[in-house]
Design a protein around this motif. Sequence first.
Motif, PDB file in Angstrom:
ATOM      1  N   ILE A 106       9.270   3.705   1.719  1.00 53.10           N
ATOM      2  CA  ILE A 106       9.813   3.077   2.938  1.00 53.10           C
ATOM      3  C   ILE A 106       9.862   1.673   2.853  1.00 53.10           C
ATOM      4  O   ILE A 106      11.011   1.099   3.311  1.00 53.10           O
ATOM      5  N   GLY A 107       9.116   1.034   1.928  1.00 54.70           N
ATOM      6  CA  GLY A 107       9.190  -0.515   1.768  1.00 54.70           C
ATOM      7  C   GLY A 107       9.764  -0.732   0.277  1.00 54.70           C
ATOM      8  O   GLY A 107      10.485  -1.598   0.221  1.00 54.70           O
ATOM      9  N   GLY A 108      10.068   0.163  -0.577  1.00 57.51           N
ATOM     10  CA  GLY A 108      10.726  -0.062  -1.838  1.00 57.51           C
ATOM     11  C   GLY A 108       9.866   0.627  -2.956  1.00 57.51           C
ATOM     12  O   GLY A 108       8.844   1.503  -2.692  1.00 57.51           O
ATOM     13  N   VAL A 109      10.432   0.445  -4.211  1.00 57.89           N
ATOM     14  CA  VAL A 109       9.794   1.157  -5.343  1.00 57.89           C
ATOM     15  C   VAL A 109       9.654   0.284  -6.453  1.00 57.89           C
ATOM     16  O   VAL A 109      10.471  -0.742  -6.791  1.00 57.89           O
ATOM     17  N   LEU A 110       8.520   0.300  -7.134  1.00 57.65           N
ATOM     18  CA  LEU A 110       7.973  -0.434  -8.374  1.00 57.65           C
ATOM     19  C   LEU A 110       8.014   0.699  -9.230  1.00 57.65           C
ATOM     20  O   LEU A 110       7.273   1.522  -9.487  1.00 57.65           O
ATOM     21  N   GLU A 163      11.112  -2.273 -12.916  1.00 54.50           N
ATOM     22  CA  GLU A 163      12.476  -2.121 -11.810  1.00 54.50           C
ATOM     23  C   GLU A 163      11.978  -2.445 -10.653  1.00 54.50           C
ATOM     24  O   GLU A 163      10.862  -1.414 -10.115  1.00 54.50           O
ATOM     25  N   VAL A 164      12.350  -3.190  -9.784  1.00 54.03           N
ATOM     26  CA  VAL A 164      12.092  -3.224  -8.156  1.00 54.03           C
ATOM     27  C   VAL A 164      13.051  -2.930  -7.360  1.00 54.03           C
ATOM     28  O   VAL A 164      14.301  -3.430  -7.297  1.00 54.03           O
ATOM     29  N   ILE A 165      13.007  -1.888  -6.678  1.00 54.77           N
ATOM     30  CA  ILE A 165      13.965  -1.559  -5.435  1.00 54.77           C
ATOM     31  C   ILE A 165      13.593  -2.063  -4.140  1.00 54.77           C
ATOM     32  O   ILE A 165      12.273  -1.553  -3.860  1.00 54.77           O
ATOM     33  N   LYS A 166      14.191  -2.825  -3.654  1.00 55.88           N
ATOM     34  CA  LYS A 166      13.619  -3.758  -2.430  1.00 55.88           C
ATOM     35  C   LYS A 166      14.360  -3.155  -1.261  1.00 55.88           C
ATOM     36  O   LYS A 166      15.415  -3.323  -0.669  1.00 55.88           O
ATOM     37  N   GLY A 167      13.833  -2.317  -0.476  1.00 58.84           N
ATOM     38  CA  GLY A 167      14.182  -1.437   0.685  1.00 58.84           C
ATOM     39  C   GLY A 167      13.843  -0.115   0.546  1.00 58.84           C
ATOM     40  O   GLY A 167      13.392   0.564  -0.319  1.00 58.84           O
ATOM     41  N   SER A 182       0.909  -1.305   0.126  1.00 57.42           N
ATOM     42  CA  SER A 182      -0.034  -0.063   0.144  1.00 57.42           C
ATOM     43  C   SER A 182       0.919   1.159   0.317  1.00 57.42           C
ATOM     44  O   SER A 182       1.637   1.523  -0.807  1.00 57.42           O
ATOM     45  N   ASN A 183       0.780   2.409   1.074  1.00 54.65           N
ATOM     46  CA  ASN A 183       1.459   3.515   0.902  1.00 54.65           C
ATOM     47  C   ASN A 183       2.819   3.125   1.370  1.00 54.65           C
ATOM     48  O   ASN A 183       3.562   4.253   1.320  1.00 54.65           O
ATOM     49  N   ARG A 184       3.451   2.066   1.624  1.00 56.10           N
ATOM     50  CA  ARG A 184       4.735   1.692   2.017  1.00 56.10           C
ATOM     51  C   ARG A 184       5.572   1.362   0.596  1.00 56.10           C
ATOM     52  O   ARG A 184       6.634   1.121   0.901  1.00 56.10           O
ATOM     53  N   VAL A 185       4.793   1.369  -0.353  1.00 58.41           N
ATOM     54  CA  VAL A 185       5.382   0.847  -1.832  1.00 58.41           C
ATOM     55  C   VAL A 185       5.126   1.789  -2.648  1.00 58.41           C
ATOM     56  O   VAL A 185       3.897   2.207  -3.021  1.00 58.41           O
ATOM     57  N   LEU A 186       6.102   2.610  -3.342  1.00 57.58           N
ATOM     58  CA  LEU A 186       5.956   3.783  -3.986  1.00 57.58           C
ATOM     59  C   LEU A 186       5.943   3.257  -5.697  1.00 57.58           C
ATOM     60  O   LEU A 186       6.968   2.303  -5.863  1.00 57.58           O
ATOM     61  N   VAL A 187       4.999   3.553  -6.411  1.00 53.68           N
ATOM     62  CA  VAL A 187       5.096   3.173  -7.904  1.00 53.68           C
ATOM     63  C   VAL A 187       5.174   4.288  -8.624  1.00 53.68           C
ATOM     64  O   VAL A 187       4.474   5.383  -8.480  1.00 53.68           O
ATOM     65  N   TYR A 188       6.263   4.157  -9.820  1.00 54.70           N
ATOM     66  CA  TYR A 188       6.493   5.129 -10.788  1.00 54.70           C
ATOM     67  C   TYR A 188       6.089   4.797 -11.918  1.00 54.70           C
ATOM     68  O   TYR A 188       6.373   3.603 -12.349  1.00 54.70           O
ATOM     69  N   THR A 189       5.580   5.679 -12.666  1.00 57.92           N
ATOM     70  CA  THR A 189       5.244   5.346 -14.206  1.00 57.92           C
ATOM     71  C   THR A 189       5.329   6.546 -14.815  1.00 57.92           C
ATOM     72  O   THR A 189       5.136   7.891 -14.267  1.00 57.92           O
TER      73      THR A 189
END
Length: 752
Positions: free
Chosen positions: A216-220, A201-205, A167-174
């Motif tokens: 806070i949890g990562g980026v998609l 691409e996935v940043i885990k952390g 949810s709000n702890r994973v940021l999605v960029y498009t």
Amino acid sequence: MRNTLLITLLLAVNTIIYSQNQLSGTIKNTDSQESIISANVYLPQLEKGTISDFNGAFTLKNIPDGTYKLIVSSVGFATLNLEISVPSEEINIKLKPSAIEMEEVIVSTPFHQLQSENVMKVERKSISELNKKGAVNLSDGITQIAGVESLTTGVGIGKPVIRGLSSNRVLVYTQGVRLENQQYGDEHGLGISSKGIGSVEVIKGPASLLYGSDAIGGVLYLNPESYANSGKTNAALESDYFSNTLGYQTSLMAKTSGEKLKFLARGSYASHSDYEDGNETRVTNTRFNEKDVKAGIGFQDKNYKADLRYNFNRSEIGIPEEIGVQSKDKEPLLPFQKIDNHVLSLDNRFYFQNSSLDFKLGYQYNNRKEFEEHHHEEEETEEEHSEEEEEASGEPALEMHLETINYNLKYNLPKFGNFETIVGVQGMYQTNTNFGEEILIPDAETFDFGIFATTHYHLENWDFQGGLRFDNRTLESIAYQAENDDVVEGIDRSFNSFNAALGAKYQFDQKFIARLNLASGFRAPNLSELTSNGDHNGANRYEIGNSDLENEQNFQVDLALEWRNKHFEAYINAFNNHVSNYIFISPTAEIIEEEPVFRYEQANANLYGGEIGIHIHPHPLDWLHLESSFETVTGKLSEGGYLPLIPANSITNTLRIEFEGSNTFSEKYSFIRLKNVFDQNNPGQFETETKGYGLLGAGLGGTIQFKEFSLELSASGNNLLNKKYFSHLSRLKPDGIFNIGRNLMLSASFSI
């Protein structure tokens, strides 16, 4: 306001004509001295590339003066990264044959490095690769990446879960801008079609240094499909069929590129019936439809580049509640969501002598409507549902308009010795406005501002990267009357946070890579957590917010080890993520509107785990690939108990065969995959334990070439044994509803 912004974005695309530099060369095989055809030649700092011709020759025009990284790659050869100075004489490049798969440039991190050169480990997969394995949609496809799962409500609604956070702890960029579409809700999907996305691409952390709050949890990070090569025109017609949902999706694309101007357009449509579980029972109202349009205009001269992109997505998604009417119809029943999402982005890049300025602007408009059931009789037919749906279609119970303006300004300083440095500012202005009779979150305004600096230091075997960032978020909301007649007071709060990151990478003999990254991140509480006061239909509970919530703040240690040679690759990733003031929801003894009351609270939490994987492609059987990966994560509250929505441990084994191609039939492959998910015996509060299961999948495909035309065909299947199972991350599990059963996918793509 929307028209004014559009005019501003278009005016920003100004062009200045400069004298031209040209970079030319040839690419050959080191061993045989033969020319290499269709090798990729790419300048990541300029985001400019081409491919070699039948003689191995290539030419790149309109190159500014300066020193650049040049990346040359081709299937079957080791990727080459070299530094060149422009103006330059013609260069001769030689690639060494290798069984190691071709590397890609990572876009989500600031210095656009190859994966092997990146200080921060980033997972990258092409969307075509995920689709070939039978992904129903984008949220389903990303679960094939180790450490990534999906929080689902049926097959039409899915949210990324990275190492236990979502949810709000994973940021999605498009399209280079952060996606804002009320992503706080469990029953809200991504709202993006995989058609027109090139890779993920996935940043885990924690990635707050680069992206601010909510990472806070990562980026998609979703990379849009690229334009055609200079002087080329391409078109494609893609079609997929899904046996389980009787679903289909079709996409038509056309793109053309001149020397400076580029155009791209794509239209897609998807429609699915209710999915069928392992009992061959259709799960009522899991049907969904999606329309998607993507377009782009690109311009590039010697010292300026612009990329204007637009995406419109309309999704109509049923909200399942129980097993009911058995139907193959594709029109959602009540309750359902109708969501329009517009994303407009403009990426401006200005190139100077050994430095550059990147200025991104984004505008998003999200119109979310929810149509609810009235009081139905138990024996009501589907036709009566449809009639009532038509009556209610003009009067949504819930309607929210979310408008967001993003900006991102980064300056890439001239290289100083072995240092590369970037400084920048990022921000966002957002408004939420309610139009329906129900209010989940109030009318509100959000202001974000962040300033950061990051630097990369390169030595022969060592690389170091670090940075600092300051963020401020201001939230202002308007008071409203809740369903229980309480007045929820407006808030006027400001959240600040300093964050830092430091990482090191050691590489030995192009075979062993070790990465250690330390990073902090933060997340400001969202409007739902601060101000909600109402019945949450999808969760069957009455939620009450807490206006006194503070920032979530985390610190993660991440260690990644890799070993690779021509015939064997292995990796171990381990992490420990401590989250202060973790926000969670907890029940009270109250009952409102015949629903149990839950309130938001905070406590410290800790998540730890990692991923282990191997990839064997033995010589001389280079066509044979054996892949295995294991992932685990554990989440605990410091006061005792486990965190909710933590995926169970799993191991995935894949046998993949890549057949030798001919001039007519190429890129032939087949695979068989077994994913074993273990018991989840550590459920969070209000959860139950979940038994493990195994899912068998398989597929094959290839490409038929007809001179200027190509036809790509594939067939794949998931859950081939039609297992009845519950995923621990399924929001339908508490209702005793199984996940999707056997699903076969047939795909065809015709391109010129």
